[in-house]
Design an enzyme around this catalytic site. Structure first.
Site, PDB file in Angstrom:
ATOM      1  N   GLU A   1      21.070 -26.742  12.105  1.00 19.65           N
ATOM      2  CA  GLU A   1      20.681 -25.958  10.927  1.00 19.65           C
ATOM      3  C   GLU A   1      19.206 -26.147  10.570  1.00 19.65           C
ATOM      4  O   GLU A   1      18.854 -27.081   9.854  1.00 19.65           O
ATOM      5  CB  GLU A   1      21.563 -26.343   9.723  1.00 19.65           C
TER       6      GLU A   1
ATOM      7  N   LYS B   1      22.993 -22.575  12.828  1.00 22.40           N
ATOM      8  CA  LYS B   1      23.170 -22.200  11.413  1.00 22.40           C
ATOM      9  C   LYS B   1      21.804 -21.883  10.818  1.00 22.40           C
ATOM     10  O   LYS B   1      21.123 -22.763  10.283  1.00 22.40           O
ATOM     11  CB  LYS B   1      23.856 -23.343  10.659  1.00 22.40           C
TER      12      LYS B   1
HETATM   13  P1  13P Z   1      24.575 -22.823   1.197  1.00 23.47           P
HETATM   14  O1  13P Z   1      25.411 -21.744   1.841  1.00 23.47           O
HETATM   15  O2  13P Z   1      24.933 -23.080  -0.228  1.00 23.47           O
HETATM   16  O3  13P Z   1      23.126 -22.658   1.466  1.00 23.47           O
HETATM   17  O4  13P Z   1      25.011 -24.180   1.920  1.00 23.47           O
HETATM   18  C1  13P Z   1      25.205 -24.183   3.256  1.00 23.47           C
HETATM   19  C2  13P Z   1      24.896 -25.519   3.781  1.00 23.47           C
HETATM   20  O5  13P Z   1      25.740 -26.170   4.342  1.00 23.47           O
HETATM   21  C3  13P Z   1      23.534 -26.024   3.619  1.00 23.47           C
HETATM   22  O6  13P Z   1      23.337 -27.141   4.428  1.00 23.47           O
END
Ligand code: 13P
Length: 335
Positions: free
Chosen positions: A177, A219
């Protein structure tokens, strides 16, 4: 490394138009959201809240996997069942956030680096033994005057790749991510350029570290203008820009892309995901899915408010948002 197991898990995480639910908020983040609503900032409240989420009837119709926090996997529901067992019994894959959060990056004002590589191998071994099957690590990239710097992008990408390699060694699918934040007044075009560069460097580092692309999930953020940008864009413009950017930089071997919501409203997050799938689904090499935290939880948290009496209504709201995103994956979401 059990390659087939990694591939099977990664595919299962994005199969059947389902997606991931992030409920892995760290202590400070969870407490901040509770404090806003006057909910006690205690381990018990966090446990009750998360019990409300995982016991939602029918959650497994739209949710393939749930991202948990270390505290939660050591807690139990009121009937004594662990969170991991509760999810597994419902056919939902349990996963865990393994980064240790962000800190200011030395010598780089306004920029963050994610920590958590120390002892990660041992922690992953424990998590795998407990039955967790995937992990998450979030890097944060801020857009501003003169930032992001190359140093910040490179250091975060390298940490993501080292984390991903360790996960796969332990048999866990890494969710990679790199979040380009929405904060600021930058344009959609700037978000596009920065995200493109960040993802390019991330995949270069994943390659360098020997990460199996078929056994990971990306992500990313969607390509959006900054929250304070005066020129906001239509749902279709965001969908087009996001798909264009991802097509340039995400290898076809990656089984799925699961977006974060990043502070978009629940409705916008679903609508944008819907537009991407409605316009492009049949032409894309990877699944376009969701791994939303706030965009699924927010309405339910407001209703729950820390009160047992509100659990049923909060679960209805949670079920609704999760189902909306199942529809969005099909390109059938109606606002
Ligand atoms: P949000 O969808 O609230 O941005 O959170 C996703 C997430 O896991 C951030 O690390």
């Amino acid at each position: 490394m059990d390659v087939q197991k990694l591939i099977d898990t990664a595919r299962a995480m994005v199969a059947d138009n389902k997606g991931l639910l992030a409920m892995d908020e760290s202590y400070p983040t969870c407490n901040k959201r509770f404090a806003k609503l006057g909910i006690p900032e205690t381990a018990e409240s966090r446990c009750d809240y998360r019990e409300m989420i995982v016991t939602t009837e029918g959650l497994n119709e739209s949710i393939s996997g749930v991202i948990l926090f270390d505290e939660t996997i050591r807690q139990h529901l009121k009937d004594g069942t662990s969170f991991i067992k509760t999810l597994t019994n419902k056919g939902i894959i349990p996963g865990i956030k393994v980064d240790a959060g962000t800190v200011d990056m030395a010598g780089h004002p306004g920029e963050k680096i994610t920590e958590g590589l120390d002892n990660l191998r041992d922690r992953l071994e424990e998590y795998a033994k407990m039955g967790l099957r995937f992990a998450k690590w979030r890097a944060v990239i801020t857009i501003g005057k003169g930032i992001p710097t190359w140093a910040c992008i490179k250091a975060n990408a390298q940490a993501l790749a080292r984390y991903a390699a360790l996960c796969q060694e332990a048999g866990l699918v890494p969710i990679v991510e790199p979040e380009v934040l929405m904060d600021g007044d930058h344009s959609l075009e700037r978000c596009f350029r920065v995200t493109e560069q960040v993802l390019h460097v991330v995949f270069e580092q994943l390659y360098t570290q020997g990460v199996l692309l078929e056994g990971m999930i990306l992500k990313p953020n969607m390509i959006v203008p900054g929250l304070d940008c005066l020129q906001q864009k239509t749902v279709e413009e965001v969908a087009d820009a996001t798909v264009k950017c991802l097509m340039r930089v995400v290898p076809a071997a990656v089984p799925g892309i699961a977006f974060l919501s990043g502070g978009q409203t629940s409705e916008l997050a679903s609508a944008r995901l819907n537009a991407m799938n409605a316009r492009y689904k049949s032409k894309l090499p990877w699944e376009l899915s969701f791994s939303f935290g706030r965009a699924i939880q927010q309405p339910a948290l407001g209703i729950w408010h820390g009160e047992e009496a509100n659990v049923g209504e909060a679960q209805e709201a949670l079920y609704h948002r999760a189902s909306c995103n199942l529809s969005a994956r099909r390109g059938e979401y109606l606002e």
